[in-house]
Design a protein around this motif. Structure first.
Motif, PDB file in Angstrom:
ATOM      1  N   ALA A  22     -10.405   3.991 -14.741  1.00 37.69           N
ATOM      2  CA  ALA A  22      -9.876   3.456 -15.997  1.00 37.69           C
ATOM      3  C   ALA A  22      -8.550   4.129 -16.351  1.00 37.69           C
ATOM      4  CB  ALA A  22     -10.893   3.661 -17.116  1.00 37.69           C
ATOM      5  N   PHE A  23      -8.470   5.450 -16.124  1.00 32.90           N
ATOM      6  CA  PHE A  23      -7.243   6.180 -16.432  1.00 32.90           C
ATOM      7  C   PHE A  23      -6.115   5.728 -15.520  1.00 32.90           C
ATOM      8  CE2 PHE A  23      -4.688  10.243 -16.045  1.00 32.90           C
ATOM      9  CZ  PHE A  23      -4.065  10.084 -17.276  1.00 32.90           C
ATOM     10  N   TYR A  24      -6.428   5.557 -14.221  1.00 30.80           N
ATOM     11  CA  TYR A  24      -5.393   5.079 -13.312  1.00 30.80           C
ATOM     12  C   TYR A  24      -4.960   3.659 -13.678  1.00 30.80           C
ATOM     13  CZ  TYR A  24      -2.755   3.500  -9.354  1.00 30.80           C
ATOM     14  OH  TYR A  24      -1.758   2.976  -8.589  1.00 30.80           O
ATOM     15  N   GLY A  25      -5.923   2.849 -14.105  1.00 34.05           N
ATOM     16  CA  GLY A  25      -5.586   1.489 -14.538  1.00 34.05           C
ATOM     17  C   GLY A  25      -4.599   1.516 -15.692  1.00 34.05           C
ATOM     18  N   TYR A  26      -4.821   2.440 -16.627  1.00 35.52           N
ATOM     19  CA  TYR A  26      -3.900   2.574 -17.765  1.00 35.52           C
ATOM     20  C   TYR A  26      -2.521   3.000 -17.282  1.00 35.52           C
ATOM     21  CZ  TYR A  26      -1.577   4.724 -21.747  1.00 35.52           C
ATOM     22  OH  TYR A  26      -0.639   5.075 -22.691  1.00 35.52           O
ATOM     23  N   ILE A  27      -2.496   3.976 -16.346  1.00 38.53           N
ATOM     24  CA  ILE A  27      -1.214   4.454 -15.812  1.00 38.53           C
ATOM     25  C   ILE A  27      -0.469   3.323 -15.111  1.00 38.53           C
ATOM     26  CG2 ILE A  27      -0.182   5.922 -14.018  1.00 38.53           C
ATOM     27  CD1 ILE A  27      -2.268   8.039 -14.678  1.00 38.53           C
ATOM     28  N   ALA A  28      -1.186   2.558 -14.287  1.00 34.31           N
ATOM     29  CA  ALA A  28      -0.553   1.469 -13.537  1.00 34.31           C
ATOM     30  C   ALA A  28       0.035   0.420 -14.475  1.00 34.31           C
ATOM     31  CB  ALA A  28      -1.569   0.827 -12.596  1.00 34.31           C
ATOM     32  N   VAL A  29      -0.701   0.052 -15.517  1.00 37.30           N
ATOM     33  CA  VAL A  29      -0.205  -0.938 -16.479  1.00 37.30           C
ATOM     34  C   VAL A  29       1.023  -0.397 -17.205  1.00 37.30           C
ATOM     35  CG1 VAL A  29      -0.717  -2.144 -18.647  1.00 37.30           C
ATOM     36  CG2 VAL A  29      -2.410  -2.112 -16.804  1.00 37.30           C
ATOM     37  N   ASN A  30       0.934   0.872 -17.632  1.00 34.85           N
ATOM     38  CA  ASN A  30       2.045   1.500 -18.344  1.00 34.85           C
ATOM     39  C   ASN A  30       3.301   1.541 -17.476  1.00 34.85           C
ATOM     40  OD1 ASN A  30       3.595   4.317 -18.730  1.00 34.85           O
ATOM     41  ND2 ASN A  30       2.845   3.664 -20.725  1.00 34.85           N
ATOM     42  N   MET A  31       3.153   1.985 -16.220  1.00 39.09           N
ATOM     43  CA  MET A  31       4.304   2.106 -15.330  1.00 39.09           C
ATOM     44  C   MET A  31       4.888   0.742 -14.978  1.00 39.09           C
ATOM     45  SD  MET A  31       5.104   5.230 -14.926  1.00 39.09           S
ATOM     46  CE  MET A  31       6.341   4.861 -13.701  1.00 39.09           C
ATOM     47  N   ALA A  76      24.084   0.166   4.150  1.00 35.43           N
ATOM     48  CA  ALA A  76      23.331  -1.091   4.188  1.00 35.43           C
ATOM     49  C   ALA A  76      21.840  -0.896   3.938  1.00 35.43           C
ATOM     50  CB  ALA A  76      23.540  -1.787   5.528  1.00 35.43           C
ATOM     51  N   GLY A  77      21.461   0.307   3.512  1.00 31.95           N
ATOM     52  CA  GLY A  77      20.095   0.565   3.081  1.00 31.95           C
ATOM     53  C   GLY A  77      19.116   0.882   4.189  1.00 31.95           C
ATOM     54  N   LYS A  78      17.957   1.400   3.775  1.00 31.06           N
ATOM     55  CA  LYS A  78      16.880   1.700   4.712  1.00 31.06           C
ATOM     56  C   LYS A  78      15.596   1.961   3.928  1.00 31.06           C
ATOM     57  CE  LYS A  78      17.784   6.693   4.917  1.00 31.06           C
ATOM     58  NZ  LYS A  78      18.147   7.837   5.789  1.00 31.06           N
ATOM     59  N   ILE A  79      14.490   1.969   4.639  1.00 32.22           N
ATOM     60  CA  ILE A  79      13.208   2.326   4.039  1.00 32.22           C
ATOM     61  C   ILE A  79      13.099   3.848   4.092  1.00 32.22           C
ATOM     62  CG2 ILE A  79      10.696   2.147   4.217  1.00 32.22           C
ATOM     63  CD1 ILE A  79      11.125  -0.593   5.528  1.00 32.22           C
ATOM     64  N   MET A  80      13.039   4.483   2.938  1.00 32.15           N
ATOM     65  CA  MET A  80      13.004   5.945   2.883  1.00 32.15           C
ATOM     66  C   MET A  80      11.599   6.495   3.071  1.00 32.15           C
ATOM     67  SD  MET A  80      15.639   6.781  -0.216  1.00 32.15           S
ATOM     68  CE  MET A  80      14.694   5.826  -1.418  1.00 32.15           C
ATOM     69  N   ASN A  81      10.607   5.761   2.592  1.00 33.71           N
ATOM     70  CA  ASN A  81       9.216   6.210   2.701  1.00 33.71           C
ATOM     71  C   ASN A  81       8.320   4.981   2.741  1.00 33.71           C
ATOM     72  OD1 ASN A  81       7.278   8.748   2.249  1.00 33.71           O
ATOM     73  ND2 ASN A  81       6.431   7.047   1.074  1.00 33.71           N
ATOM     74  N   ASP A  82       7.304   5.031   3.579  1.00 36.29           N
ATOM     75  CA  ASP A  82       6.382   3.901   3.646  1.00 36.29           C
ATOM     76  C   ASP A  82       4.992   4.389   4.023  1.00 36.29           C
ATOM     77  OD1 ASP A  82       5.323   1.395   3.616  1.00 36.29           O
ATOM     78  OD2 ASP A  82       6.493   0.592   5.280  1.00 36.29           O
ATOM     79  N   ASP A  83       4.224   4.745   3.030  1.00 33.72           N
ATOM     80  CA  ASP A  83       2.837   5.119   3.241  1.00 33.72           C
ATOM     81  C   ASP A  83       2.028   4.698   2.031  1.00 33.72           C
ATOM     82  OD1 ASP A  83       2.814   7.280   1.234  1.00 33.72           O
ATOM     83  OD2 ASP A  83       3.981   8.426   2.673  1.00 33.72           O
ATOM     84  N   THR A  84       0.734   4.645   2.184  1.00 40.19           N
ATOM     85  CA  THR A  84      -0.125   4.129   1.112  1.00 40.19           C
ATOM     86  C   THR A  84      -0.128   5.002  -0.137  1.00 40.19           C
ATOM     87  OG1 THR A  84      -1.548   3.031   2.731  1.00 40.19           O
ATOM     88  CG2 THR A  84      -2.468   3.381   0.537  1.00 40.19           C
ATOM     89  N   VAL A  86       2.104   7.318  -1.514  1.00 40.19           N
ATOM     90  CA  VAL A  86       3.350   7.303  -2.280  1.00 40.19           C
ATOM     91  C   VAL A  86       3.878   5.886  -2.426  1.00 40.19           C
ATOM     92  CG1 VAL A  86       5.752   8.093  -2.327  1.00 40.19           C
ATOM     93  CG2 VAL A  86       3.942   9.656  -1.602  1.00 40.19           C
ATOM     94  N   GLY A  87       3.714   5.091  -1.380  1.00 44.29           N
ATOM     95  CA  GLY A  87       4.183   3.714  -1.419  1.00 44.29           C
ATOM     96  C   GLY A  87       5.417   3.509  -0.572  1.00 44.29           C
ATOM     97  N   ARG A  88       5.982   2.338  -0.695  1.00 40.63           N
ATOM     98  CA  ARG A  88       7.202   2.015   0.037  1.00 40.63           C
ATOM     99  C   ARG A  88       8.398   2.147  -0.899  1.00 40.63           C
ATOM    100  NH1 ARG A  88       5.973  -2.909   1.930  1.00 40.63           N
ATOM    101  NH2 ARG A  88       6.965  -4.002   0.187  1.00 40.63           N
ATOM    102  N   ALA A 162       7.317  -0.922  -3.179  1.00 41.49           N
ATOM    103  CA  ALA A 162       5.898  -1.102  -3.482  1.00 41.49           C
ATOM    104  C   ALA A 162       5.353   0.283  -3.837  1.00 41.49           C
ATOM    105  CB  ALA A 162       5.159  -1.695  -2.289  1.00 41.49           C
ATOM    106  N   ILE A 163       5.264   0.565  -5.117  1.00 40.58           N
ATOM    107  CA  ILE A 163       4.917   1.912  -5.580  1.00 40.58           C
ATOM    108  C   ILE A 163       3.427   2.198  -5.400  1.00 40.58           C
ATOM    109  CG2 ILE A 163       5.110   3.541  -7.474  1.00 40.58           C
ATOM    110  CD1 ILE A 163       7.759   2.364  -6.387  1.00 40.58           C
ATOM    111  N   GLY A 164       3.113   3.298  -4.724  1.00 41.64           N
ATOM    112  CA  GLY A 164       1.731   3.687  -4.473  1.00 41.64           C
ATOM    113  C   GLY A 164       1.142   4.512  -5.605  1.00 41.64           C
ATOM    114  N   PRO A 165      -0.144   4.800  -5.534  1.00 42.64           N
ATOM    115  CA  PRO A 165      -0.826   5.518  -6.625  1.00 42.64           C
ATOM    116  C   PRO A 165      -0.287   6.920  -6.880  1.00 42.64           C
ATOM    117  CG  PRO A 165      -2.247   5.310  -4.695  1.00 42.64           C
ATOM    118  CD  PRO A 165      -1.087   4.417  -4.458  1.00 42.64           C
TER     119      PRO A 165
END
Length: 291
Positions: A22-31, A76-84, A86-88, A162-165
């Motif tokens: 529930a707390f993470y749900g609140y954080i996700a909605v807020n962010m 021209a950009g790049k993917i700096m991080n891609d894991d579950t 932290v996210g992409r 794609a922001i991870g938890p």
């Protein structure tokens, strides 16, 4: 009796898990709400010129402000991080090639990005250090925009962020600067220019680029993210404060400390600081030794 204890423990664990969800749900909605918010700032006049000296200064700023570390050498950009966890995290294509900036991206859009941390649509730029670039002088802001506006177009399409938890929670707790727009004093005017003479004032101006990791007081602290090393104190009270000017310059230009430790560029971007001029390195050393 044992079954009763296990049942109670299971119920307690279930309650804890539900509460955390529930707390993470609140954080996700807020962010998500904060990431979707639209901002508007009054246009600021800024004289942009394209003479050779300005473009040369802009090229230097791109090298020493970490632009190439995130957006790649060709911007021209790049993917700096891609894991579950932290996210992409994606640094966008700053050229006007396919997958890059739209054809009508103009100087006002650049100012909004660098000064205020928002995109052309008015929404926050994600993980863009605008809280640092907002402190550029008018002269340097103009040079950076002039240079970036004329880099060759590159065809590179990239996925969206794609922001991870972990990133969600850390940003919510103020431990990860996902939304620079929220950290900026948007009323603070730009200074016209900065003294280029070697000394503490120039060092202080340059040290803004160090503050994202080493904190505004340059005294470091806890790791920036799980799995990262602690951030060292680089003031006169830290270990770095014992280095001579020559040792400091050697470390920032070769990535090797006086003790023989080889720095990872991902942890300490020495390949970026290696692009500093001798005057800039000397000034940075003097400033850090003064605090």
């Amino acid at each position: 009796m044992i079954l009763k204890i296990l049942k109670c423990a299971g119920i307690a664990l279930g309650v804890v898990l539900i509460a955390l969800a529930a707390f993470y749900g609140y954080i996700a909605v807020n962010m998500n709400d904060r990431m979707e918010r639209t901002y508007h700032f009054e246009a600021e006049p800024l004289r942009i010129t394209n003479d050779s000296a300005t473009l040369a200064r802009g090229r230097h700023l791109v090298a020493i402000k970490g632009c190439q570390d995130c957006h790649a050498a060709d911007l021209a950009g790049k993917i700096m991080n891609d894991d579950t966890p932290v996210g992409r995290l994606v640094a966008s294509n700053l050229t006007k090639g396919p997958g890059g900036l739209p054809a009508d991206y103009n100087e006002a859009d650049w100012i909004n990005a660098l000064r205020h941390g928002i995109g052309k649509d008015g929404k926050p730029l994600i993980f863009m250090p605008s809280h640092e670039t907002t402190l550029l002088s008018e002269q340097d802001m103009s040079a950076l925009i002039a240079y970036c506006s004329q880099v060759p177009a590159v065809n590179r399409s990239l996925p969206e962020n794609a922001i991870g938890p972990v990133a969600m929670v850390m940003s919510f707790m103020g431990k990860m600067p996902l939304l620079s727009v929220e950290k900026i004093d948007h009323q603070k005017p730009m200074v016209a220019s900065v003294d280029s003479v070697e000394g503490i004032e120039l060092g202080k101006y340059l040290a803004v680029s160090c503050s994202g990791c080493h904190r505004p007081d340059m005294k470091g602290g806890e790791p920036l993210a799980p799995g990262f090393p602690p951030v060292p104190d680089i003031t006169s009270s830290g270990h770095v404060g014992n280095w001579s000017a020559k040792q400091f310059v050697t470390t920032l230009t070769t990535g090797k400390t006086p003790e023989g430790h080889v720095l990872k560029n991902e942890d300490m971007p020495w390949k970026m600081t290696a692009q500093y001029t001798q005057t800039e390195l000397a000034s940075l050393y003097k400033y850090l030794r003064s605090i």
